[in-house]
Structures are given as structure tokens and as C-alpha cells.
Design a protein around this motif. Structure first.
Motif, PDB file in Angstrom:
ATOM      1  N   ALA A   9      34.780  52.399  25.559  1.00 33.99           N
ATOM      2  CA  ALA A   9      35.339  53.127  24.937  1.00 33.99           C
ATOM      3  C   ALA A   9      36.999  52.491  24.566  1.00 33.99           C
ATOM      4  O   ALA A   9      37.396  52.333  23.235  1.00 33.99           O
ATOM      5  CB  ALA A   9      35.559  54.803  24.931  1.00 33.99           C
ATOM      6  N   ARG A  10      37.546  52.173  25.560  1.00 31.56           N
ATOM      7  CA  ARG A  10      38.704  51.341  25.476  1.00 31.56           C
ATOM      8  C   ARG A  10      38.860  50.034  24.850  1.00 31.56           C
ATOM      9  O   ARG A  10      39.374  49.856  23.850  1.00 31.56           O
ATOM     10  CB  ARG A  10      39.334  51.258  27.031  1.00 31.56           C
ATOM     11  N   ASP A  11      37.877  49.475  25.113  1.00 34.78           N
ATOM     12  CA  ASP A  11      37.466  47.953  24.560  1.00 34.78           C
ATOM     13  C   ASP A  11      37.161  48.283  22.787  1.00 34.78           C
ATOM     14  O   ASP A  11      37.718  47.467  22.267  1.00 34.78           O
ATOM     15  CB  ASP A  11      36.288  47.128  25.299  1.00 34.78           C
ATOM     16  N   TRP A  12      36.392  49.094  22.472  1.00 36.27           N
ATOM     17  CA  TRP A  12      36.230  49.453  21.240  1.00 36.27           C
ATOM     18  C   TRP A  12      37.366  49.724  20.583  1.00 36.27           C
ATOM     19  O   TRP A  12      37.542  49.331  19.532  1.00 36.27           O
ATOM     20  CB  TRP A  12      35.108  50.599  21.119  1.00 36.27           C
ATOM     21  N   TYR A  13      38.111  50.622  21.044  1.00 34.14           N
ATOM     22  CA  TYR A  13      39.270  51.132  20.317  1.00 34.14           C
ATOM     23  C   TYR A  13      40.195  49.982  20.350  1.00 34.14           C
ATOM     24  O   TYR A  13      40.986  49.971  19.432  1.00 34.14           O
ATOM     25  CB  TYR A  13      39.669  52.453  20.893  1.00 34.14           C
ATOM     26  N   THR A  14      40.466  49.432  21.328  1.00 28.68           N
ATOM     27  CA  THR A  14      41.484  48.097  21.246  1.00 28.68           C
ATOM     28  C   THR A  14      41.030  47.112  20.152  1.00 28.68           C
ATOM     29  O   THR A  14      42.025  46.614  19.395  1.00 28.68           O
ATOM     30  CB  THR A  14      41.313  47.405  22.582  1.00 28.68           C
TER      31      THR A  14
END
Length: 138
Positions: free
Chosen positions: A18-23
Motif C-alpha cells: 500500500a505504501r508503494d502504491w500510494y507513493t
């Protein structure tokens, strides 16, 4: 009394994904992260004109009674172009939750479901822009 948003939390089974997607979609890195037992359990972004916080929490720490299906309050983030924002999220793997809807002059909303099951609202809000202009003198 309520004075403004401090942190909006969303939940994910895989916080790193999720962090990678939102980044990727937001174009900014997280400014804070916390690991537990060697796994990312929390990641937080600061966003926008007032640096409001968007936190991604490991779903196992969700409050009791929080389901694993979308629901509850929809938090709307101001954007300058609702259609462009929706298109960007959808191109990155989100799905439309609520289609673009004009609510009145200067107010347009839509919401998406992120790949992790969270509802994210986007809104063109003339009031937001008026308040920002009054505070910044623009």
C-alpha cells in the motif's frame, strides 16, 4: 471542538504494498514508518497545502468492529481536477466507487476504491480554495 484534520488512517493487509502504491500515485515518499517484528506496520504521508497526514495501518490493528469491506465515512481530499484525479487512480489500479457528481456550483465529488479496499474521496471544493486564498493572501 473540531479544528481540522490531523491524520486520516486507512488499513491494508500489506502495508508495504500500500505504501508503494500510494507513493507512486501521490508522487511523494512517506515521511514516517514503523516496523513491528520486522514488517512494516504503519506508514505515513504528509500531503497538500496544510500537510495533512494520511496513514496506512496494518489491518490487524484496526479498531474492533472495523470490517474488511469498504464503508463508513468518506474523507474527501481537495483536488483541482476531479476527472484527472479519478483517471490517475483508476490507471494505477483503483476502481470507481462513486462516479463524478456535481453537488452545486464549485463543488464536485467522486470516490475510488484503492487496491487495498479503502474508499478515497476526491473533491473540487471552492470553499477550500477560498479559505486557502484568504490565509495566503492569493
Amino acid at each position: 471542538m473540531l479544528r481540522g484534520l490531523s491524520t486520516v488512517n486507512i488499513f491494508a493487509d500489506d502495508v508495504a504494498a500500500a505504501r508503494d502504491w500510494y507513493t507512486g500515485i501521490l508522487g511523494v515518499p512517506t515521511y514516517f514508518a514503523r516496523e513491528m517484528a520486522g514488517e512494516l506496520a504503519y506508514a505515513e504521508f504528509r500531503l497538500g497545502d496544510h500537510q495533512h497526514e494520511l496513514g496506512i495501518v496494518d489491518r490487524r490493528f484496526a479498531p474492533t468492529g472495523t470490517g474488511d469491506t469498504p464503508g463508513g465515512a468518506v474523507i474527501y481530499w481537495h483536488v483541482d481536477d476531479v476527472a484527472a484525479a479519478v483517471d490517475r487512480f483508476v490507471a494505477a489500479g483503483a476502481t470507481v466507487h462513486e462516479k463524478i457528481t456535481e453537488r452545486g456550483p464549485g463543488f464536485v465529488t467522486a470516490s475510488i476504491l484503492d487496491p487495498f479496499g479503502n474508499i478515497l474521496g476526491v473533491m473540487y471544493n471552492q470553499h477550500y480554495l477560498d479559505i486557502l486564498a484568504a490565509r495566503t493572501g492569493n
